[in-house]
Design an enzyme around this catalytic site. Structure first.
Site, PDB file in Angstrom:
ATOM      1  N   ASP A  43      37.848  38.173  -9.941  1.00 24.91           N
ATOM      2  CA  ASP A  43      38.738  37.412 -10.818  1.00 24.91           C
ATOM      3  C   ASP A  43      37.970  36.613 -11.854  1.00 24.91           C
ATOM      4  OD1 ASP A  43      37.725  35.937  -8.551  1.00 24.91           O
ATOM      5  OD2 ASP A  43      39.059  34.291  -9.127  1.00 24.91           O
TER       6      ASP A  43
ATOM      7  N   LYS B 125      38.756  28.861   1.600  1.00 28.99           N
ATOM      8  CA  LYS B 125      37.572  29.508   1.023  1.00 28.99           C
ATOM      9  C   LYS B 125      36.531  28.436   0.731  1.00 28.99           C
ATOM     10  CE  LYS B 125      36.054  32.432  -2.822  1.00 28.99           C
ATOM     11  NZ  LYS B 125      36.369  33.607  -3.622  1.00 28.99           N
TER      12      LYS B 125
ATOM     13  N   SER C 112      34.779  36.168   0.956  1.00 25.97           N
ATOM     14  CA  SER C 112      35.537  36.360  -0.284  1.00 25.97           C
ATOM     15  C   SER C 112      34.512  36.228  -1.408  1.00 25.97           C
ATOM     16  CB  SER C 112      36.639  35.300  -0.412  1.00 25.97           C
ATOM     17  OG  SER C 112      37.275  35.417  -1.667  1.00 25.97           O
TER      18      SER C 112
ATOM     19  N   GLU D 183      40.241  26.575  -2.183  1.00 19.76           N
ATOM     20  CA  GLU D 183      38.797  26.721  -2.419  1.00 19.76           C
ATOM     21  C   GLU D 183      38.159  25.443  -2.957  1.00 19.76           C
ATOM     22  OE1 GLU D 183      37.690  30.021  -4.941  1.00 19.76           O
ATOM     23  OE2 GLU D 183      35.552  29.555  -4.802  1.00 19.76           O
TER      24      GLU D 183
ATOM     25  N   LYS E 257      44.553  32.087  -5.806  1.00 19.32           N
ATOM     26  CA  LYS E 257      43.293  31.357  -5.621  1.00 19.32           C
ATOM     27  C   LYS E 257      43.204  30.205  -6.621  1.00 19.32           C
ATOM     28  CE  LYS E 257      38.779  31.596  -7.466  1.00 19.32           C
ATOM     29  NZ  LYS E 257      37.576  32.323  -7.878  1.00 19.32           N
TER      30      LYS E 257
ATOM     31  N   TYR F 154      32.992  29.508 -13.354  1.00 20.62           N
ATOM     32  CA  TYR F 154      33.501  30.815 -12.967  1.00 20.62           C
ATOM     33  C   TYR F 154      34.428  31.376 -14.029  1.00 20.62           C
ATOM     34  CZ  TYR F 154      34.771  34.552  -9.827  1.00 20.62           C
ATOM     35  OH  TYR F 154      34.931  35.784  -9.249  1.00 20.62           O
TER      36      TYR F 154
ATOM     37  N   GLU G  82      34.985  24.233  -3.588  1.00 21.89           N
ATOM     38  CA  GLU G  82      33.571  24.676  -3.593  1.00 21.89           C
ATOM     39  C   GLU G  82      32.649  23.472  -3.721  1.00 21.89           C
ATOM     40  OE1 GLU G  82      32.415  27.874  -6.222  1.00 21.89           O
ATOM     41  OE2 GLU G  82      30.273  27.472  -5.907  1.00 21.89           O
TER      42      GLU G  82
HETATM   43  P1  13P Z   1      30.903  33.759  -5.658  1.00 21.00           P
HETATM   44  O1  13P Z   1      31.032  34.507  -4.369  1.00 21.00           O
HETATM   45  O2  13P Z   1      30.165  34.491  -6.733  1.00 21.00           O
HETATM   46  O3  13P Z   1      30.411  32.351  -5.449  1.00 21.00           O
HETATM   47  O4  13P Z   1      32.384  33.626  -6.250  1.00 21.00           O
HETATM   48  C1  13P Z   1      33.206  32.730  -5.638  1.00 21.00           C
HETATM   49  C2  13P Z   1      34.543  32.666  -6.188  1.00 21.00           C
HETATM   50  O5  13P Z   1      35.108  31.617  -6.313  1.00 21.00           O
HETATM   51  C3  13P Z   1      35.228  33.863  -6.523  1.00 21.00           C
HETATM   52  O6  13P Z   1      36.589  33.693  -6.284  1.00 21.00           O
END
Ligand code: 13P
Length: 396
Positions: A71, A265, A334, A223, A183, A396, A225
């Site tokens: 994505d 995630k 993922s 997610e 997501k 991203y 992160e």
């Molecule tokens: P990566 O696995 O490259 O860190 O990508 C994470 C992401 O958020 C993709 O949805």
């Protein structure tokens, strides 16, 4: 206070369980369920999609399978294409994504694929809807719904994630188009704090998004992160993740999100990318599992890790280490970079390399499938697959 009449609630179309796998038939609209507390003013509208959400989440979290994250926004996809000397045109993005979704046998290892909006509405180069190709492969189509990160005023150069305005109209349209999960990626930076404000904003945004997605029949991937950036050790990551995950689940509960119908995630608990002490897969697994047990209710069906800049092999080894004994949740992947990197390089934009590139993706998908089952050995991996992919200040 009187209970709101069910007839006042907006109706929403429901598709019978897995009818979407066969086609896109819509059932007659039905009305959401209302629960009223007899003595208080509390009125909660449960999503009318509850059963379907649970089933979708379980399908994605099925043994030996994980998610292919494909994505990348147009800007990020452009960087990927640029790395192999291709221009960032719609036709090139379409060619690359056609290659990914049509890998023969991919559905054996991949249960869901996250798409960017362009791909959700796009056809393959052969003229078939990408979504239909995925469904035929027994892969659930998903959609990135966040609108990316922007600076968070009042914080320590941190960011927040946009996309809540108009989200319910978008998620309803994405469902009609065949998406069954969503997501939303927000980030927390350890070197920049994280400030209490940034953590609260990240958690609240994820919870609002999750509630809205479930109301449209989409299983939300939550997610938060925690970026790899920084020189900090693994204990500091543990401390920050403990705070972030607590707040995320607090606000998910406050927003009446159905835990059985979400997927988490997270980042794995690792040292910062610039830390001089590296962690072994065993250490990463010990820290990450300890924190999952401490913070994540077993009602959550799946933990689908992001790769975050780890090498392909590292991400697979770490996942494998986490699956050496049974877990209360399906612990899986993922990945975007850790699934696609060798595939993209092998392709290089040349039609004669499509088959080899598809084999490379299948190899990674299979390796991670084995890791999900705790049976990956790490034998026979290429040098390319061992290269780290950390990018400072990654977007991203
Ligand atoms: P990566 O696995 O490259 O860190 O990508 C994470 C992401 O958020 C993709 O949805």
């Amino acid at each position: 206070m009187a209970c709101a009449s069910a007839t006042l609630l907006k109706s929403s179309p429901i598709i019978d369980k897995f009818e979407w796998i066969k086609g896109q038939n819509l059932r007659q609209p039905s009305v959401g369920v209302v629960r009223c507390h007899p003595t208080s003013a509390l009125t909660i509208r449960a999503t009318s999609y509850a059963d379907e959400l649970v089933k979708t989440a379980k399908t994605i979290a099925s043994p030996g399978r994980g998610i292919l994250a494909m994505d990348e926004s147009n800007a990020t996809c452009g960087k990927r294409l640029d790395s192999i000397g291709l221009e960032n045109t719609e036709a090139n993005r379409q060619a690359y994504r056609t290659l990914l979704v049509s890998v023969p046998g991919l559905g054996e290892y991949i249960s869901g694929a996250i798409l960017f909006e362009e791909t959700l509405y796009q056809s393959t180069v052969e003229g078939k809807k990408m979504v239909d190709v995925l469904v035929e492969q027994n892969i659930v189509p998903g959609i990135k719904v966040d609108k990316g990160l922007v600076p968070l005023p009042g914080s320590n150069n941190e960011s927040w994630c946009q996309g809540l305005d108009g989200l319910s109209s978008r998620t309803a349209a994405y469902y009609q188009q065949g998406a069954r999960f969503a997501k939303w990626r927000t980030v927390v930076s350890i070197p920049n704090g994280p400030s209490a404000l940034a953590v609260k904003e990240a958690a609240w945004g994820l919870a609002r998004y999750a509630a809205i997605s479930q109301d449209s029949g989409l299983v939300p991937i939550v997610e938060p992160e925690i970026l790899l950036d920084g020189e900090h050790g693994i204990d500091r990551t543990f401390e920050v993740a403990q705070k972030v995950w607590a707040e995320v689940f607090f606000y998910l509960a406050e927003n009446n999100v159905l835990f059985e119908g979400i997927l988490l995630k997270p980042s794995m608990v690792t040292p910062g990318a610039e830390c001089k002490d590296k962690a072994t897969p065993q250490q990463v697994a010990d820290y990450t599992l300890k924190l999952l047990h401490r913070r994540i209710p077993p009602a959550v069906p799946g933990i689908m890790f992001l790769s975050g800049g780890q090498s392909e092999v590292e991400a697979t080894l770490n996942l494998n280490a986490m699956n050496q004994s049974p877990n209360p949740w399906h612990v899986s992947f993922s990945y975007a970079r850790a699934l696609q990197n060798t595939c993209l390089k092998t392709w290089g934009g040349r039609p004669e390399n499509v088959k080899a590139a598809q084999d490379a993706l299948l190899t990674r998908a299979k390796a991670n499938s084995l890791a999900q089952l705790g049976k990956y050995t790490g034998e026979g991996e290429s040098e390319e697959a061992k290269k780290g992919m950390f990018v400072k200040g990654y977007v991203y």
